[in-house]
Design a protein around this motif. Structure first.
Motif, PDB file in Angstrom:
ATOM      1  N   ASP A 184      16.039  -2.354  10.984  1.00  0.00           N
ATOM      2  CA  ASP A 184      16.874  -3.238  10.162  1.00  0.00           C
ATOM      3  C   ASP A 184      16.081  -4.459   9.707  1.00  0.00           C
ATOM      4  OD1 ASP A 184      19.120  -1.593  10.305  1.00  0.00           O
ATOM      5  OD2 ASP A 184      19.880  -2.603  12.100  1.00  0.00           O
ATOM      6  N   ARG A 185      15.283  -5.000  10.606  1.00  0.00           N
ATOM      7  CA  ARG A 185      14.428  -6.143  10.251  1.00  0.00           C
ATOM      8  C   ARG A 185      13.383  -5.707   9.228  1.00  0.00           C
ATOM      9  NH1 ARG A 185      12.457 -11.323  11.828  1.00  0.00           N
ATOM     10  NH2 ARG A 185      11.020 -11.734  10.129  1.00  0.00           N
ATOM     11  N   ALA A 186      12.799  -4.534   9.441  1.00  0.00           N
ATOM     12  CA  ALA A 186      11.797  -4.016   8.505  1.00  0.00           C
ATOM     13  C   ALA A 186      12.403  -3.840   7.118  1.00  0.00           C
ATOM     14  CB  ALA A 186      11.224  -2.695   9.020  1.00  0.00           C
ATOM     15  N   LYS A 187      13.637  -3.348   7.037  1.00  0.00           N
ATOM     16  CA  LYS A 187      14.297  -3.156   5.742  1.00  0.00           C
ATOM     17  C   LYS A 187      14.511  -4.491   5.040  1.00  0.00           C
ATOM     18  CE  LYS A 187      18.203  -1.033   3.350  1.00  0.00           C
ATOM     19  NZ  LYS A 187      17.774  -1.694   2.153  1.00  0.00           N
ATOM     20  N   ARG A 188      14.954  -5.487   5.779  1.00  0.00           N
ATOM     21  CA  ARG A 188      15.148  -6.812   5.172  1.00  0.00           C
ATOM     22  C   ARG A 188      13.826  -7.365   4.639  1.00  0.00           C
ATOM     23  NH1 ARG A 188      18.363  -7.444   9.778  1.00  0.00           N
ATOM     24  NH2 ARG A 188      16.788  -8.770  10.770  1.00  0.00           N
ATOM     25  N   ASP A 189      12.757  -7.177   5.423  1.00  0.00           N
ATOM     26  CA  ASP A 189      11.448  -7.678   5.007  1.00  0.00           C
ATOM     27  C   ASP A 189      10.933  -6.951   3.769  1.00  0.00           C
ATOM     28  OD1 ASP A 189      11.564  -9.428   7.129  1.00  0.00           O
ATOM     29  OD2 ASP A 189      10.118  -8.335   8.367  1.00  0.00           O
ATOM     30  N   VAL A 190      11.073  -5.631   3.738  1.00  0.00           N
ATOM     31  CA  VAL A 190      10.636  -4.844   2.579  1.00  0.00           C
ATOM     32  C   VAL A 190      11.438  -5.249   1.348  1.00  0.00           C
ATOM     33  CG1 VAL A 190      10.584  -2.523   1.555  1.00  0.00           C
ATOM     34  CG2 VAL A 190       9.751  -2.887   3.902  1.00  0.00           C
ATOM     35  N   ASP A 191      12.756  -5.338   1.490  1.00  0.00           N
ATOM     36  CA  ASP A 191      13.607  -5.720   0.360  1.00  0.00           C
ATOM     37  C   ASP A 191      13.222  -7.100  -0.175  1.00  0.00           C
ATOM     38  OD1 ASP A 191      14.992  -3.333   0.628  1.00  0.00           O
ATOM     39  OD2 ASP A 191      16.729  -4.244   1.619  1.00  0.00           O
ATOM     40  N   ALA A 192      12.981  -8.047   0.731  1.00  0.00           N
ATOM     41  CA  ALA A 192      12.640  -9.411   0.310  1.00  0.00           C
ATOM     42  C   ALA A 192      11.294  -9.443  -0.415  1.00  0.00           C
ATOM     43  CB  ALA A 192      12.612 -10.341   1.520  1.00  0.00           C
ATOM     44  N   LEU A 193      10.310  -8.727   0.094  1.00  0.00           N
ATOM     45  CA  LEU A 193       8.994  -8.717  -0.545  1.00  0.00           C
ATOM     46  C   LEU A 193       9.053  -8.072  -1.921  1.00  0.00           C
ATOM     47  CD1 LEU A 193       5.972  -9.212  -0.612  1.00  0.00           C
ATOM     48  CD2 LEU A 193       5.668  -7.067   0.653  1.00  0.00           C
ATOM     49  N   VAL A 194       9.689  -6.933  -2.026  1.00  0.00           N
ATOM     50  CA  VAL A 194       9.787  -6.240  -3.312  1.00  0.00           C
ATOM     51  C   VAL A 194      10.544  -7.104  -4.322  1.00  0.00           C
ATOM     52  CG1 VAL A 194      10.782  -4.241  -4.494  1.00  0.00           C
ATOM     53  CG2 VAL A 194       9.522  -3.933  -2.341  1.00  0.00           C
ATOM     54  N   GLN A 195      11.628  -7.713  -3.890  1.00  0.00           N
ATOM     55  CA  GLN A 195      12.407  -8.572  -4.782  1.00  0.00           C
ATOM     56  C   GLN A 195      11.549  -9.750  -5.268  1.00  0.00           C
ATOM     57  OE1 GLN A 195      15.939 -10.248  -3.022  1.00  0.00           O
ATOM     58  NE2 GLN A 195      16.587 -11.190  -4.930  1.00  0.00           N
ATOM     59  N   ARG A 225       0.842  -1.209   0.000  1.00  0.00           N
ATOM     60  CA  ARG A 225       0.000   0.000   0.000  1.00  0.00           C
ATOM     61  C   ARG A 225       0.874   1.256   0.000  1.00  0.00           C
ATOM     62  NH1 ARG A 225      -3.202  -0.245   4.866  1.00  0.00           N
ATOM     63  NH2 ARG A 225      -4.320  -1.927   3.855  1.00  0.00           N
ATOM     64  N   THR A 226       1.922   1.264   0.804  1.00  0.00           N
ATOM     65  CA  THR A 226       2.825   2.415   0.874  1.00  0.00           C
ATOM     66  C   THR A 226       3.515   2.649  -0.464  1.00  0.00           C
ATOM     67  OG1 THR A 226       3.202   2.033   3.237  1.00  0.00           O
ATOM     68  CG2 THR A 226       4.821   3.388   2.084  1.00  0.00           C
ATOM     69  N   LEU A 227       4.020   1.588  -1.065  1.00  0.00           N
ATOM     70  CA  LEU A 227       4.735   1.718  -2.338  1.00  0.00           C
ATOM     71  C   LEU A 227       3.803   2.099  -3.485  1.00  0.00           C
ATOM     72  CD1 LEU A 227       7.142  -1.338  -2.017  1.00  0.00           C
ATOM     73  CD2 LEU A 227       7.706   1.076  -1.702  1.00  0.00           C
ATOM     74  N   MET A 228       2.602   1.555  -3.499  1.00  0.00           N
ATOM     75  CA  MET A 228       1.667   1.874  -4.575  1.00  0.00           C
ATOM     76  C   MET A 228       1.118   3.292  -4.453  1.00  0.00           C
ATOM     77  SD  MET A 228      -0.267  -1.682  -5.350  1.00  0.00           S
ATOM     78  CE  MET A 228      -0.988  -1.021  -6.838  1.00  0.00           C
ATOM     79  N   ALA A 229       1.190   3.853  -3.265  1.00  0.00           N
ATOM     80  CA  ALA A 229       0.748   5.234  -3.058  1.00  0.00           C
ATOM     81  C   ALA A 229       1.833   6.232  -3.442  1.00  0.00           C
ATOM     82  CB  ALA A 229       0.334   5.435  -1.605  1.00  0.00           C
ATOM     83  N   GLY A 230       2.961   5.720  -3.944  1.00  0.00           N
ATOM     84  CA  GLY A 230       4.022   6.611  -4.395  1.00  0.00           C
ATOM     85  C   GLY A 230       5.194   6.713  -3.445  1.00  0.00           C
ATOM     86  N   GLY A 231       5.108   6.039  -2.306  1.00  0.00           N
ATOM     87  CA  GLY A 231       6.223   6.054  -1.374  1.00  0.00           C
ATOM     88  C   GLY A 231       7.372   5.209  -1.888  1.00  0.00           C
ATOM     89  N   VAL A 245       9.674   0.988   4.908  1.00  0.00           N
ATOM     90  CA  VAL A 245      10.405   0.532   6.098  1.00  0.00           C
ATOM     91  C   VAL A 245       9.934   1.307   7.326  1.00  0.00           C
ATOM     92  CG1 VAL A 245      12.679   0.513   7.229  1.00  0.00           C
ATOM     93  CG2 VAL A 245      12.433  -0.287   4.856  1.00  0.00           C
ATOM     94  N   ALA A 246       9.830   2.619   7.209  1.00  0.00           N
ATOM     95  CA  ALA A 246       9.395   3.451   8.338  1.00  0.00           C
ATOM     96  C   ALA A 246       7.971   3.102   8.757  1.00  0.00           C
ATOM     97  CB  ALA A 246       9.497   4.927   7.962  1.00  0.00           C
ATOM     98  N   ALA A 247       7.086   2.906   7.786  1.00  0.00           N
ATOM     99  CA  ALA A 247       5.695   2.557   8.101  1.00  0.00           C
ATOM    100  C   ALA A 247       5.613   1.211   8.799  1.00  0.00           C
ATOM    101  CB  ALA A 247       4.855   2.556   6.826  1.00  0.00           C
ATOM    102  N   LEU A 248       6.376   0.248   8.313  1.00  0.00           N
ATOM    103  CA  LEU A 248       6.376  -1.088   8.892  1.00  0.00           C
ATOM    104  C   LEU A 248       6.923  -1.078  10.315  1.00  0.00           C
ATOM    105  CD1 LEU A 248       5.667  -3.973   8.006  1.00  0.00           C
ATOM    106  CD2 LEU A 248       8.019  -4.222   7.234  1.00  0.00           C
ATOM    107  N   ALA A 249       8.027  -0.383  10.518  1.00  0.00           N
ATOM    108  CA  ALA A 249       8.634  -0.307  11.847  1.00  0.00           C
ATOM    109  C   ALA A 249       7.700   0.384  12.838  1.00  0.00           C
ATOM    110  CB  ALA A 249       9.975   0.414  11.777  1.00  0.00           C
ATOM    111  N   ALA A 250       7.038   1.434  12.398  1.00  0.00           N
ATOM    112  CA  ALA A 250       6.145   2.178  13.289  1.00  0.00           C
ATOM    113  C   ALA A 250       4.869   1.396  13.597  1.00  0.00           C
ATOM    114  CB  ALA A 250       5.788   3.526  12.656  1.00  0.00           C
ATOM    115  N   GLU A 251       4.266   0.824  12.588  1.00  0.00           N
ATOM    116  CA  GLU A 251       2.979   0.130  12.770  1.00  0.00           C
ATOM    117  C   GLU A 251       3.101  -1.141  13.595  1.00  0.00           C
ATOM    118  OE1 GLU A 251      -1.113  -0.638  12.393  1.00  0.00           O
ATOM    119  OE2 GLU A 251      -0.012   1.177  11.857  1.00  0.00           O
ATOM    120  N   PHE A 252       4.192  -1.879  13.398  1.00  0.00           N
ATOM    121  CA  PHE A 252       4.325  -3.179  14.044  1.00  0.00           C
ATOM    122  C   PHE A 252       5.428  -3.216  15.102  1.00  0.00           C
ATOM    123  CE2 PHE A 252       2.181  -3.980  10.034  1.00  0.00           C
ATOM    124  CZ  PHE A 252       1.086  -4.699  10.475  1.00  0.00           C
TER     125      PHE A 252
END
Length: 84
Positions: free
Chosen positions: A64-75, A40-46, A52-59
């Motif tokens: 660092d864990r959020a970045k790994r998760d975002v990178d893995a999902l996008v890849q 949702r964040t990426l499709m909204a233009g983020g 990463v910031a949204a994931l870390a804040a929300e959950f």
């Protein structure tokens, strides 16, 4: 970088996340709430840093864990041909 699904990918949000349908392959993908927030964040233009910031804040997870998760999902979405 913003995320865009291919023309053959349909999405539907559910109570449990998001379902993606790859109409070319007839395959379904299911994203949990964390994956849904990232997409949702990426499709909204983020960009990925915003996701990463949204994931870390929300959950309340380590950035660092959020970045790994975002990178893995996008890849995975790009490698599967679902996203550009």
């Amino acid at each position: 970088m913003a995320l865009k699904f291919g023309a053959d990918v349909s999405t539907a949000e559910t109570d449990y996340g998001t379902v993606l349908l790859d109409e070319r392959a007839g395959a379904y993908w299911e994203l949990n709430p964390t994956g849904t927030l990232v997409v949702r964040t990426l499709m909204a233009g983020g960009d990925e840093a915003d996701a990463v910031a949204a994931l870390a804040a929300e959950f309340a997870i380590d950035p660092d864990r959020a970045k790994r998760d975002v990178d893995a999902l996008v890849q995975e979405l790009r490698a599967s041909g679902l996203a550009e």
